[in-house]
Design an enzyme around this catalytic site. Sequence first.
Site, PDB file in Angstrom:
ATOM      1  CE1 TYR A 143      -2.894  -3.184   0.403  1.00 19.06           C
ATOM      2  CE2 TYR A 143      -4.448  -1.522   1.136  1.00 19.06           C
ATOM      3  CZ  TYR A 143      -4.180  -2.802   0.691  1.00 19.06           C
ATOM      4  OH  TYR A 143      -5.201  -3.709   0.532  1.00 19.06           O
TER       5      TYR A 143
ATOM      6  CE  LYS B 284       1.967 -18.062   0.197  1.00 21.75           C
ATOM      7  NZ  LYS B 284       1.127 -19.275   0.293  1.00 21.75           N
TER       8      LYS B 284
ATOM      9  CG  ASP C 188      -1.762 -20.282   1.777  1.00 17.87           C
ATOM     10  OD1 ASP C 188      -1.121 -19.917   2.775  1.00 17.87           O
ATOM     11  OD2 ASP C 188      -1.244 -20.892   0.831  1.00 17.87           O
TER      12      ASP C 188
ATOM     13  CG  ASP D  15      -7.692  -3.772   2.901  1.00 11.09           C
ATOM     14  OD1 ASP D  15      -8.744  -3.598   3.530  1.00 11.09           O
ATOM     15  OD2 ASP D  15      -7.439  -3.182   1.826  1.00 11.09           O
TER      16      ASP D  15
END
Length: 335
Positions: A123, A172, A205, A229
């Site tokens: 972002y 991740k 995930d 988000d």
Amino acid sequence: MRTITLIPGDGIGPEIISAALEVIKATGVQIEWEYQEAGLAAIEKFKDPLPKHVLESIQRNKIVLKGPLTTPVGSGFRSVNVAIRKEFDLYVNLRPVKSFQGIPSIWHDVDLIIFRENTEEFYSGIEHYIDSIKSAAEAIGIVTRFSSERISRYAFEYARTHKRKKVTIVHKANILKYTSGLFLEVGQQISKEYPDIETNDKIIDNFSMQLVMNPHQFDVVVTTNMFGDILSDLSAGLVGGLGMAPGANIGKEIAMFEAVHGSAPDIAGKNIANPSAIILASAMMLRHLGELDAAIRIEIAVAKTIAEGKKGTRDINPDNPITTDQMAEAIIKNM
Ligand code: NAD
């Protein structure tokens, strides 16, 4: 009397903000609102989505209540929401996810807090096409030790002071070994200073699947900007939708309170949007200001209004919906 910057926003913004103002007024807390326009409204009037006088108002008053602001998809101006968070270094995005009795939802008794790093990674807005024919585009997501440390510390500190039991670091790091890897490494380091709080980590995930299957196993979640988000909308979906999800953007000296949801152009101007998210965000603001009694009165009144049944907007009460205004009135009656 305290002065607070008020940005009504666009789309459903003005409708839900007006409902929130009525509820705040009913608490008796004296606030002078400094109205400011940003986003689409400011472009029309000042040819700038985030004019200097709006930034000055925020800097002066230190507290902002904000309705949602539309960001054009693909092209057009960059997100004003992101710009405000970056300008004032509002590095904590605190998003509680709570079940309310009486709302048709996938899960009940969910009580989870998401801490999203709010200033960097994808972002940051560092992106470009690699050539003039737009054959490819590149985004740079920077994760710093400094920002990872302060958001992790905030989450653990919050967990301790609010008697929460567990913090889950979501990442991740198996694929993004450096960026997500750094965030995980720092989070684990910070966790050593909080032996009283259980810590675990989950790959995004797997976390998403487990969150949908069994949200009760999670308590406090800390994660990077984009995952945070997406996960906050996903979590809102577990407890009845975006109409119930408030949020706070917190920095060292400035804080901005808003709903998790956006400007909902599909229902704007119809007086059918659920004002609960922004009303609950207003309660978070009052809590932040030390107006604990007023904040609790609002939170209890929202819960009571929904629990009574037949007192909700279309999203949470599809069979017998009431309007945005009527919902605010019902909440005030229950205060
Ligand atoms: P959205 O959150 O505005 O709406 C998603 C869905 O949820 C829509 O079906 C909408 O009708 C519904 N919804 C949202 N709030 C609701 C409420 N209070 N009551 C009942 N239903 C509600 O997401 P979007 O449509 O993807 O985004 C619209 C615009 O909002 C975009 O320009 C986006 O950039 C912007 N946005 C702003 C913020 C913010 O100001 N912080 C946050 C998210 C999105």
